[in-house]
Design a protein around this motif. Sequence first.
Motif, mmCIF file in Angstrom:
data_model
loop_
_atom_site.group_PDB
_atom_site.id
_atom_site.type_symbol
_atom_site.label_atom_id
_atom_site.label_comp_id
_atom_site.label_asym_id
_atom_site.label_seq_id
_atom_site.Cartn_x
_atom_site.Cartn_y
_atom_site.Cartn_z
ATOM 1 N N PRO A 137 0.390 -1.534 0.357
ATOM 2 C CA PRO A 137 0.177 0.323 -0.040
ATOM 3 C C PRO A 137 0.781 0.874 0.064
ATOM 4 O O PRO A 137 2.151 1.610 0.478
ATOM 5 C CB PRO A 137 -0.769 -0.356 1.068
ATOM 6 C CG PRO A 137 0.065 -1.248 2.639
ATOM 7 C CD PRO A 137 1.186 -2.033 1.157
ATOM 8 N N SER A 138 0.325 2.257 0.159
ATOM 9 C CA SER A 138 0.784 3.662 -0.613
ATOM 10 C C SER A 138 0.779 4.465 1.076
ATOM 11 O O SER A 138 -0.201 3.674 2.060
ATOM 12 C CB SER A 138 0.130 4.284 -1.148
ATOM 13 O OG SER A 138 -1.581 4.776 -1.258
ATOM 14 N N ALA A 139 1.840 5.087 0.707
ATOM 15 C CA ALA A 139 1.379 6.293 3.049
ATOM 16 C C ALA A 139 0.240 6.441 3.202
ATOM 17 O O ALA A 139 -0.555 7.286 2.268
ATOM 18 C CB ALA A 139 2.146 7.504 2.754
ATOM 19 N N PRO A 140 -0.645 6.327 4.326
ATOM 20 C CA PRO A 140 -1.920 7.141 4.577
ATOM 21 C C PRO A 140 -1.594 7.983 5.309
ATOM 22 O O PRO A 140 -0.437 8.753 4.932
ATOM 23 C CB PRO A 140 -2.098 5.812 6.358
ATOM 24 C CG PRO A 140 -0.850 4.896 6.045
ATOM 25 C CD PRO A 140 0.270 4.770 5.128
ATOM 26 N N VAL A 141 -2.289 9.112 5.388
ATOM 27 C CA VAL A 141 -2.501 10.116 5.465
ATOM 28 C C VAL A 141 -3.221 10.352 6.835
ATOM 29 O O VAL A 141 -4.066 10.126 7.414
ATOM 30 C CB VAL A 141 -3.339 11.105 4.474
ATOM 31 C CG1 VAL A 141 -3.202 13.092 4.687
ATOM 32 C CG2 VAL A 141 -2.783 11.133 3.399
ATOM 33 N N ILE A 142 -2.016 11.028 7.863
ATOM 34 C CA ILE A 142 -2.427 10.651 9.382
ATOM 35 C C ILE A 142 -3.815 12.439 9.371
ATOM 36 O O ILE A 142 -2.734 13.488 9.238
ATOM 37 C CB ILE A 142 -1.822 11.198 10.093
ATOM 38 C CG1 ILE A 142 -2.167 10.480 11.898
ATOM 39 C CG2 ILE A 142 -0.496 12.140 10.099
ATOM 40 C CD1 ILE A 142 -1.108 9.959 12.530
ATOM 41 N N ASN A 143 -4.596 12.290 10.011
ATOM 42 C CA ASN A 143 -5.401 13.666 10.266
ATOM 43 C C ASN A 143 -5.163 14.240 11.402
ATOM 44 O O ASN A 143 -4.287 14.499 12.495
ATOM 45 C CB ASN A 143 -6.908 12.953 10.535
ATOM 46 C CG ASN A 143 -7.490 12.203 8.794
ATOM 47 O OD1 ASN A 143 -6.825 12.777 8.467
ATOM 48 N ND2 ASN A 143 -8.274 11.320 9.822
ATOM 49 N N THR A 175 1.703 3.770 9.448
ATOM 50 C CA THR A 175 2.505 2.552 8.152
ATOM 51 C C THR A 175 1.348 1.700 7.736
ATOM 52 O O THR A 175 1.082 1.030 8.634
ATOM 53 C CB THR A 175 3.179 2.470 8.440
ATOM 54 O OG1 THR A 175 3.730 1.082 9.316
ATOM 55 C CG2 THR A 175 4.826 3.029 8.224
ATOM 56 N N ALA A 176 1.052 1.834 6.651
ATOM 57 C CA ALA A 176 -0.081 0.569 6.257
ATOM 58 C C ALA A 176 0.589 -0.960 6.181
ATOM 59 O O ALA A 176 1.581 -0.361 5.660
ATOM 60 C CB ALA A 176 -1.264 0.537 5.265
ATOM 61 N N GLN A 177 0.185 -1.959 5.647
ATOM 62 C CA GLN A 177 1.021 -3.253 6.085
ATOM 63 C C GLN A 177 -0.083 -4.085 4.966
ATOM 64 O O GLN A 177 -1.623 -4.061 5.721
ATOM 65 C CB GLN A 177 1.511 -3.400 6.805
ATOM 66 C CG GLN A 177 0.731 -4.311 7.567
ATOM 67 C CD GLN A 177 1.596 -5.387 8.966
ATOM 68 O OE1 GLN A 177 2.738 -4.624 8.642
ATOM 69 N NE2 GLN A 177 1.004 -5.613 10.440
ATOM 70 N N ASN A 178 0.168 -5.619 3.990
ATOM 71 C CA ASN A 178 -0.428 -6.401 3.140
ATOM 72 C C ASN A 178 0.472 -7.401 3.175
ATOM 73 O O ASN A 178 1.879 -7.203 4.102
ATOM 74 C CB ASN A 178 -1.216 -6.394 2.544
ATOM 75 C CG ASN A 178 -0.850 -5.288 0.965
ATOM 76 O OD1 ASN A 178 0.734 -5.393 0.755
ATOM 77 N ND2 ASN A 178 -1.195 -4.575 0.394
ATOM 78 N N ARG A 179 -0.055 -8.196 2.292
ATOM 79 C CA ARG A 179 1.075 -9.362 3.260
ATOM 80 C C ARG A 179 2.359 -8.979 1.929
ATOM 81 O O ARG A 179 2.827 -9.649 1.379
ATOM 82 C CB ARG A 179 0.368 -10.729 1.605
ATOM 83 C CG ARG A 179 -0.265 -11.517 2.995
ATOM 84 C CD ARG A 179 -1.324 -12.527 1.654
ATOM 85 N NE ARG A 179 -2.406 -12.087 1.041
ATOM 86 C CZ ARG A 179 -2.922 -12.670 0.028
ATOM 87 N NH1 ARG A 179 -2.776 -13.855 0.458
ATOM 88 N NH2 ARG A 179 -4.117 -11.976 -0.288
ATOM 89 N N THR A 189 6.545 5.782 5.204
ATOM 90 C CA THR A 189 5.738 6.348 6.764
ATOM 91 C C THR A 189 4.690 7.339 6.241
ATOM 92 O O THR A 189 5.382 8.218 5.747
ATOM 93 C CB THR A 189 6.710 6.765 7.607
ATOM 94 O OG1 THR A 189 7.104 5.566 7.723
ATOM 95 C CG2 THR A 189 6.465 7.138 8.796
ATOM 96 N N SER A 190 4.029 7.688 7.208
ATOM 97 C CA SER A 190 2.912 8.953 6.821
ATOM 98 C C SER A 190 3.992 10.195 7.789
ATOM 99 O O SER A 190 4.225 9.970 8.242
ATOM 100 C CB SER A 190 1.655 8.523 7.791
ATOM 101 O OG SER A 190 1.949 8.882 8.837
#
Length: 748
Positions: free
Chosen positions: A371-377, A448-452, A458-459
């Motif tokens: 995944p791409s980097a999350p956006v923290i609010n 950070t988001a993660q999958n397989r 990092t956001s």
Amino acid sequence: MEEGAGEAPGLGRSAASKDFRFYHTDLYDSEDRLQIFPEESTRMRREGVQAEMTHEPMRGGVKGKAQRDLGEEVDELVHLYGLEDDHDLGDEFIEENTPRIEVSEYPSYMMMGSEQRDWRLTGEAAQGEDLGFMGWGSVGQCQDLREAYRYSHGRASEEYECYVIPEEEDEEEAADVFCVTCKTPIRASEKDQDEHKQHEVTPLSKALESAKDEIHKNMYKLEKQIIEMENFASHLEEVFITVEENFGRQEQNFESHYNEILETLSQKYEEKIQALGEKKKEKLEALYGQLVNCGENLDTCKELMETIEEMCHEEKVDFIKDAVAMADRLGKFLQTKTDVEISAQPDFEDQTLDFSDVEELMGSINTIPAPSAPVINPQAPNSATGSSVRVCWSLYSDDTVESYQLSYRPVQDGSPGKEQTEFTMTVKETYCSVTNLLPNTQYEFWVTAQNRAGLSPTSERAVYMTAPCPPIIKSKEIRSCEEAALISWESGNLNPVDSYTVELTQAETPGASGVTECVVGIPTCECLVQLQPRQNYTIYVRALNVGGPSARSEPATVHTTGSYFPLNEHTCHPWLTVSEDGLTVVRSERRGPAKEPVPSDTQFTRCAAVMGNLIRVRGRHYWEVEVDECLDYTVGVAFEDVPRQEDLGANRLSWCMRHAFASSRHKYEFLHNKTTPDIRITVPPKKIGILLDYENAKLSFFNVDISQHLYTFSCQLHQFVHPCFSLEKPGYLKINNGISMPEHVTFY
């Protein structure tokens, strides 16, 4: 009403309600009856009666006929209603379904001297022969009479021509106590009965208050449960949306991969068809060329055979000549190699299809990119408590995410060489409540988001702040009067906060969650609150920052009965001591030579005095001082900037009453700027009342025990003043404040 009474003929009506009593509507002898009969008919009836009584002929010559008709009508009605043997029935009912009807006694000319009896009127009788209704006119006129009387005297029974009067119900005594055992309100007279004799009873008002308190508690619990359920529903909604988004992205991913696989298969199909066509063309062209060559050779052989056959029929000389040439030609032809093998075999080659790239695509369906980097609010308002914050973030891509890693640490305060410990936690949702934090502290968060396939970048980092600690009210420093109170407190937080909020609750409703008044946006640790006179208030303070409000402080109680102020220990002379409650000043015996105190801008150094902290509110303030008759003391008021190196009353900034006791004599002075009026006080006061009146610019002194006015200053109060107290000899003064103003003081 008698049981089993037979039903009289002609009475087929339903029983009247037992809650009513029926009285006959006396239309004829009532004093307030309506005069609705035609004047001529009335006159004729009166003339008929007079003629009957005096045996004189009526006008119209119908005396005999009138008497006969009147008697026949009476007898017929008596017989019709079966009244021959009803003299002993009185006012009782004839049958169960017949209501009691009382008939007023008619005049002699109406009833022909008959006694009062019970009448049962039927609809059949009313609809029968036109009897003139006892000689009073036609049936229509009687009906008009009944209707007029019915509307003028209340609701009457249409059927029985009687006036319906509801029975008066006894007014029950109102319940004034509550049986706790039976849980029901009862009258005070019932609590000593056997049913409630051993039961626990309480006043109804107390039970009502207890029930209200219980309802308020249950409502508070219900509101808390509603908030919890709403939070849980919000959490479920967020999880629902997250699952829906993830599956949506997965469906899009499958569709994209399958479309790619179909496109690849279509491309391979086109390539294979084209290759097969080229191979087919090549083989057919080779076979066709070989077939042409074979045909040409066959034609040549046939020509040679025909030529040789022709030569065999020739003469010898010619044969020999031609044979030599033919031999050369045959030799050359036979020397030519003829290809009799098929150049292109009809068998098809094994066309093995290579689906490795398709298999690779099929395998890539389950291969999800990182995944791409999350956006923290940014931090939302009121999203924090003193030990927790709620952090939220989001994704602006179609990435599939299995979990998130949230990391945080306290924001560094800038001191070098001090590394802050980092904390990491794994969550499934796009939010997280982080607990066990320090109050009023900034924390740095990133996710950070993660999958397989792996972790996302990092956001960006965001700073969140926890709510402050509850402030600490300085209960001993609270100052109040009948119209206001000055509340001060300590922040209780190392870092500064944005503002404070003061909440006030009426003390008459303990345990109530409602707030009577709320003052918000207070920038400092002090607030002047306007209040109602003669009330008790419970006060709380909250601190606020970007994270939200703190919990309530410990409560403080304020009474708006009179003026309340503590003594200011910062102004206290070193020889004086202020009691723990701040309302008593003591000067003790000193051993050895007294050491003069060091001059100060806050402490009194010349006279042993102390000032009180009176609230800065104009109006009327009253307090009392308990004194000893043999004590040298000074009481009064002074401006806050009164010189600390001078005696009270020795300047223009103070107004005082001084007492000196020497040789069993009392000396009283009312000092201002070293001057005093000549006033003699014969009764030494033991309790002095002091009234400060800003509105009239006056300061008055009273002997409280005998309600005596001592003296009044006319003051120029251009600033706020404070009470002051001085002891010239060992002893103590006790200040009584927060009390109501006596009645004799209100006149000054």
